[in-house]
Design an enzyme around this catalytic site. Structure first.
Site, PDB file in Angstrom:
ATOM      1  N   LYS A   1      55.883 -59.060  -5.569  1.00  0.00           N
ATOM      2  CA  LYS A   1      56.931 -58.412  -4.750  1.00  0.00           C
ATOM      3  C   LYS A   1      58.121 -59.349  -4.613  1.00  0.00           C
ATOM      4  CE  LYS A   1      56.699 -58.615  -0.092  1.00  0.00           C
ATOM      5  NZ  LYS A   1      57.890 -59.157   0.595  1.00  0.00           N
ATOM      6  N   ASN A   2      57.858 -60.608  -4.301  1.00  0.00           N
ATOM      7  CA  ASN A   2      58.951 -61.529  -3.972  1.00  0.00           C
ATOM      8  C   ASN A   2      59.681 -62.058  -5.190  1.00  0.00           C
ATOM      9  OD1 ASN A   2      58.421 -61.021  -1.343  1.00  0.00           O
ATOM     10  ND2 ASN A   2      57.420 -62.977  -0.915  1.00  0.00           N
TER      11      ASN A   2
ATOM     12  N   ARG B   1      64.918 -56.293   4.821  1.00  0.00           N
ATOM     13  CA  ARG B   1      65.906 -57.355   5.016  1.00  0.00           C
ATOM     14  C   ARG B   1      66.307 -57.984   3.687  1.00  0.00           C
ATOM     15  NH1 ARG B   1      64.848 -61.635   5.586  1.00  0.00           N
ATOM     16  NH2 ARG B   1      66.696 -62.204   6.740  1.00  0.00           N
TER      17      ARG B   1
ATOM     18  N   ARG C   1      65.489 -64.529  11.360  1.00  0.00           N
ATOM     19  CA  ARG C   1      65.897 -64.385   9.959  1.00  0.00           C
ATOM     20  C   ARG C   1      67.420 -64.441   9.762  1.00  0.00           C
ATOM     21  NH1 ARG C   1      61.396 -61.991   7.493  1.00  0.00           N
ATOM     22  NH2 ARG C   1      62.055 -62.933   5.546  1.00  0.00           N
ATOM     23  N   PRO C   2      68.059 -65.524  10.180  1.00  0.00           N
ATOM     24  CA  PRO C   2      69.515 -65.634   9.990  1.00  0.00           C
ATOM     25  C   PRO C   2      69.885 -65.687   8.502  1.00  0.00           C
ATOM     26  CG  PRO C   2      68.608 -67.729  10.664  1.00  0.00           C
ATOM     27  CD  PRO C   2      67.482 -66.744  10.761  1.00  0.00           C
ATOM     28  N   ILE C   3      71.159 -65.502   8.190  1.00  0.00           N
ATOM     29  CA  ILE C   3      71.606 -65.570   6.780  1.00  0.00           C
ATOM     30  C   ILE C   3      72.766 -66.551   6.605  1.00  0.00           C
ATOM     31  CG2 ILE C   3      70.806 -63.252   6.142  1.00  0.00           C
ATOM     32  CD1 ILE C   3      73.773 -62.338   6.527  1.00  0.00           C
TER      33      ILE C   3
ATOM     34  N   ASP D   1      53.234 -67.461   3.601  1.00  0.00           N
ATOM     35  CA  ASP D   1      52.758 -66.083   3.388  1.00  0.00           C
ATOM     36  C   ASP D   1      51.245 -65.998   3.254  1.00  0.00           C
ATOM     37  OD1 ASP D   1      55.595 -65.038   1.334  1.00  0.00           O
ATOM     38  OD2 ASP D   1      55.375 -65.396   3.473  1.00  0.00           O
TER      39      ASP D   1
ATOM     40  N   LEU E   1      72.685 -69.474   5.576  1.00  0.00           N
ATOM     41  CA  LEU E   1      72.535 -70.235   4.321  1.00  0.00           C
ATOM     42  C   LEU E   1      72.766 -69.351   3.094  1.00  0.00           C
ATOM     43  CD1 LEU E   1      69.439 -72.426   5.281  1.00  0.00           C
ATOM     44  CD2 LEU E   1      71.867 -72.941   5.554  1.00  0.00           C
TER      45      LEU E   1
ATOM     46  N   CYS F   1      63.212 -59.700  12.273  1.00  0.00           N
ATOM     47  CA  CYS F   1      62.000 -58.905  12.072  1.00  0.00           C
ATOM     48  C   CYS F   1      60.929 -59.530  12.961  1.00  0.00           C
ATOM     49  CB  CYS F   1      61.587 -58.921  10.599  1.00  0.00           C
ATOM     50  SG  CYS F   1      60.945 -60.503  10.102  1.00  0.00           S
TER      51      CYS F   1
ATOM     52  N   ARG G   1      54.103 -52.309   2.425  1.00  0.00           N
ATOM     53  CA  ARG G   1      55.358 -52.907   1.947  1.00  0.00           C
ATOM     54  C   ARG G   1      55.086 -53.909   0.830  1.00  0.00           C
ATOM     55  NH1 ARG G   1      59.252 -55.308   6.193  1.00  0.00           N
ATOM     56  NH2 ARG G   1      60.208 -55.664   4.171  1.00  0.00           N
TER      57      ARG G   1
HETATM   58  C1  EPZ Z   1      61.271 -65.286   1.388  1.00  0.00           C
HETATM   59  O1  EPZ Z   1      61.935 -64.892   2.575  1.00  0.00           O
HETATM   60  C2  EPZ Z   1      60.111 -64.313   1.221  1.00  0.00           C
HETATM   61  N1  EPZ Z   1      60.621 -62.950   1.078  1.00  0.00           N
HETATM   62  C3  EPZ Z   1      59.198 -64.399   2.442  1.00  0.00           C
HETATM   63  O2  EPZ Z   1      58.086 -63.525   2.200  1.00  0.00           O
HETATM   64  C4  EPZ Z   1      58.676 -65.837   2.550  1.00  0.00           C
HETATM   65  O3  EPZ Z   1      57.859 -65.952   3.703  1.00  0.00           O
HETATM   66  C5  EPZ Z   1      59.870 -66.795   2.651  1.00  0.00           C
HETATM   67  O4  EPZ Z   1      60.738 -66.618   1.509  1.00  0.00           O
HETATM   68  C6  EPZ Z   1      59.432 -68.251   2.684  1.00  0.00           C
HETATM   69  O5  EPZ Z   1      58.674 -68.542   1.540  1.00  0.00           O
HETATM   70  C7  EPZ Z   1      61.102 -62.553  -0.120  1.00  0.00           C
HETATM   71  O6  EPZ Z   1      61.131 -63.315  -1.079  1.00  0.00           O
HETATM   72  C8  EPZ Z   1      61.593 -61.148  -0.209  1.00  0.00           C
HETATM   73  P1  EPZ Z   1      63.786 -68.286   3.617  1.00  0.00           P
HETATM   74  P2  EPZ Z   1      63.380 -65.541   2.949  1.00  0.00           P
HETATM   75  O7  EPZ Z   1      65.216 -67.972   3.438  1.00  0.00           O
HETATM   76  O8  EPZ Z   1      64.169 -65.721   1.713  1.00  0.00           O
HETATM   77  C9  EPZ Z   1      65.446 -69.898   7.753  1.00  0.00           C
HETATM   78  C10 EPZ Z   1      56.469 -61.920   2.716  1.00  0.00           C
HETATM   79  O9  EPZ Z   1      55.557 -61.915   3.557  1.00  0.00           O
HETATM   80  N2  EPZ Z   1      66.754 -69.463   7.218  1.00  0.00           N
HETATM   81  O10 EPZ Z   1      63.161 -69.327   2.733  1.00  0.00           O
HETATM   82  O11 EPZ Z   1      63.970 -64.756   4.047  1.00  0.00           O
HETATM   83  C11 EPZ Z   1      64.606 -68.690   8.124  1.00  0.00           C
HETATM   84  O12 EPZ Z   1      64.914 -68.274   9.427  1.00  0.00           O
HETATM   85  C12 EPZ Z   1      57.844 -62.439   3.106  1.00  0.00           C
HETATM   86  O13 EPZ Z   1      56.357 -61.554   1.512  1.00  0.00           O
HETATM   87  C13 EPZ Z   1      67.915 -69.806   7.932  1.00  0.00           C
HETATM   88  O14 EPZ Z   1      67.856 -70.459   8.968  1.00  0.00           O
HETATM   89  O15 EPZ Z   1      62.911 -66.965   3.490  1.00  0.00           O
HETATM   90  C14 EPZ Z   1      63.203 -69.186   8.021  1.00  0.00           C
HETATM   91  O16 EPZ Z   1      62.860 -69.861   9.216  1.00  0.00           O
HETATM   92  C15 EPZ Z   1      57.933 -62.828   4.578  1.00  0.00           C
HETATM   93  N3  EPZ Z   1      69.104 -69.379   7.453  1.00  0.00           N
HETATM   94  C16 EPZ Z   1      63.268 -70.200   6.876  1.00  0.00           C
HETATM   95  O17 EPZ Z   1      64.662 -70.534   6.715  1.00  0.00           O
HETATM   96  C17 EPZ Z   1      69.212 -68.645   6.298  1.00  0.00           C
HETATM   97  O18 EPZ Z   1      70.343 -68.299   5.909  1.00  0.00           O
HETATM   98  C18 EPZ Z   1      62.731 -69.654   5.564  1.00  0.00           C
HETATM   99  O19 EPZ Z   1      63.567 -68.621   5.167  1.00  0.00           O
HETATM  100  C19 EPZ Z   1      68.029 -68.318   5.602  1.00  0.00           C
HETATM  101  C20 EPZ Z   1      66.810 -68.733   6.073  1.00  0.00           C
END
Ligand code: EPZ
Length: 418
Positions: free
Chosen positions: A22-23, A92, A121-123, A304, A125, A116, A397
């Site tokens: 999925k990811n 998201r 889940r901020p963006i 995960d 970055l 969620c 999902r």
């Molecule tokens: C991806 O989410 C995966 N989703 C998540 O899988 C997975 O848990 C996560 O990576 C970590 O491995 C998909 O690939 C679709 P991150 P993502 O950006 O990209 C913080 C599942 O169960 N952060 O690495 O959203 C954030 O809040 C899902 O399959 C910021 O602060 O993860 C979190 O604490 C759940 N600012 C940490 O970084 C940002 O702009 C990790 O987030 C982005 C993230």
């Protein structure tokens, strides 16, 4: 609303295949927005999140056609590159269309994904690196509004090795003018798969899987022909289902190298694991030791698999300290496990699981998020008596026919309409 009903206490045995990731599939499908024409993706899992992605691609003037696990995407320029709230709120990861749309069309309007169950889940970055590449970005009325005549390559250092942030910027940088160097990037296998797909589309990219990725922007990319890597989280979940039931199961069509952190932890608990080129086998073990885990970016222990591993630790000898270092609220399965008799104490990011083999009893429980759903199913498999897991729309999902796969290994499990 469907529920999953489990009558557990039986050791699983046999062979089961992992589906496509999925990811990996989600960013790959959004990468198709970088090039007009006919893209073809193989080994695409049948999941609700993929359905949501198709909906958004259709909204963006792309035609999608699915035949089994193959998904064809015909990309045409959207009249208006907008990803609306009513679609984005369902998933998201829709934010991953921002980089491709901005790089290809010079503008994009994407609804903020919102938080969620597992975190805010901020963006930031995703946004700040795009601004460094020259994008003008406003946040207005719940939307990210981005414009850029042409993005220009830059050296970008991520504050955190964000998976989605790395993916968004990799896709945007592929069509930048000049060179982009990304430092402190995510190293997940899904990042590597995206880089391979982009390279197949004509992107000049190297370093994926390490902390530094360098991208020479090109003027145009061509449609993708790509096969999605196996889902390491599903494969890990299936191994943990075998482990918690004292079963002997071989998971095939997976990538053992992507599972090293889990395999090492299972070995440390006392499980015997064998691996081959594209399979991992876990042998029956009737009493395993507790062990501590800290979740971390790849190649560390994946967040995960944290919930599923916690279920295993409820049946271990001794106490296990589980520290969640990626998300701020990823312990909602703790209370549901406690309702089944688990003995877990929790302080914000740390849970202490006091193992007690046979201490779980079947109960009605509620799924709160995707991986918590899997955790509760594993707990149900471990205990005689009936466990009913509700709100399994979360499960759908990210897992393709999980109950069917588990039933094929001897589990007494079925889906019922409640
Ligand atoms: C991806 O989410 C995966 N989703 C998540 O899988 C997975 O848990 C996560 O990576 C970590 O491995 C998909 O690939 C679709 P991150 P993502 O950006 O990209 C913080 C599942 O169960 N952060 O690495 O959203 C954030 O809040 C899902 O399959 C910021 O602060 O993860 C979190 O604490 C759940 N600012 C940490 O970084 C940002 O702009 C990790 O987030 C982005 C993230």
């Amino acid at each position: 609303m469907d529920v999953i009903v489990i009558n557990g206490g039986k050791a699983l045995s046999g062979t089961v295949a992992a589906s496509g990731s999925k990811n990996a599939a989600l960013p790959l499908l959004f990468a198709s927005l970088l090039a007009e024409g006919e893209h073809r993706f193989d080994n695409v899992p049948r999941l609700k999140d993929i359905d949501s992605t198709e909906l958004l691609l259709n909204h963006l003037n792309c035609k999608t056609h699915r035949t089994g696990h193959q998904l064809a995407v015909t990309v045409k320029a959207p009249e208006d590159p907008v990803a609306p709230y009513e679609i984005v709120r369902k998933m998201r990861a829709s934010i991953l269309c921002l980089g491709p749309l901005l790089a290809r069309y010079g503008k994009a309007k994407v609804s903020l994904p919102g938080g969620c169950a597992i975190g805010s889940r901020p963006i930031n970055l995703h946004i700040e690196p795009l601004q460094q590449l020259g994008a003008h970005i406003e946040i207005e009325n719940g939307y990210v509004i981005a414009e850029a005549k042409r993005l220009v390559g830059e050296r970008i250092v991520f504050d955190f090795a964000t998976v989605g942030g790395t993916e968004n910027i990799m896709m945007a940088a592929s069509l930048c003018r000049g060179t982009t160097v990304l430092e402190n990037v995510a190293r997940e296998p899904e990042i590597v798969d995206l880089a391979c797909c982009l390279r197949g589309m004509g992107a000049q990219i190297e370093g994926e899987g390490t902390s530094v990725i360098t991208i020479e922007g090109v003027n145009e990319l061509k449609p993708a022909q790509h096969s999605v890597i196996p889902d390491r989280i599903e494969a890990g979940t299936l191994l943990l289902a075998a482990a918690i039931t004292g079963g002997d199961v071989k998971v095939v069509q997976c990538v053992p190298a992507d599972l090293h952190a889990l395999i090492n932890k299972l070995s440390d608990c006392g499980f015997e694991i064998e691996t081959g080129p594209d399979w991992v086998q876990i042998k029956a073990c009737h009493q395993w030791q507790s062990i501590d885990i800290d979740t971390a970016p790849h190649p560390g222990f994946p967040t995960d698999l944290q919930a599923q591993f916690m279920a295993l630790m409820t049946q271990a000898s001794g106490a296990s300290v589980i520290t969640e270092k990626i998300f701020e609220n990823r312990f909602m399965h703790v209370q549901e496990l406690a309702r089944m008799g688990a003995n877990i104490s929790q302080e914000t990011q740390v849970a202490v699981v006091h193992g007690n083999k046979g201490g779980l009893s079947g109960a009605p429980v509620m799924a709160t998020d995707l991986r918590a759903s899997a955790c509760l199913i594993l707990a149900g498999l471990a205990t005689a008596g009936e466990t009913v897991v509700s709100r399994i729309y979360h499960l759908d999902r990210g897992y393709e026919n999980l109950e069917t796969k588990l039933a094929g290994l001897g589990a007494q499990i079925e889906r019922r309409s409640a």
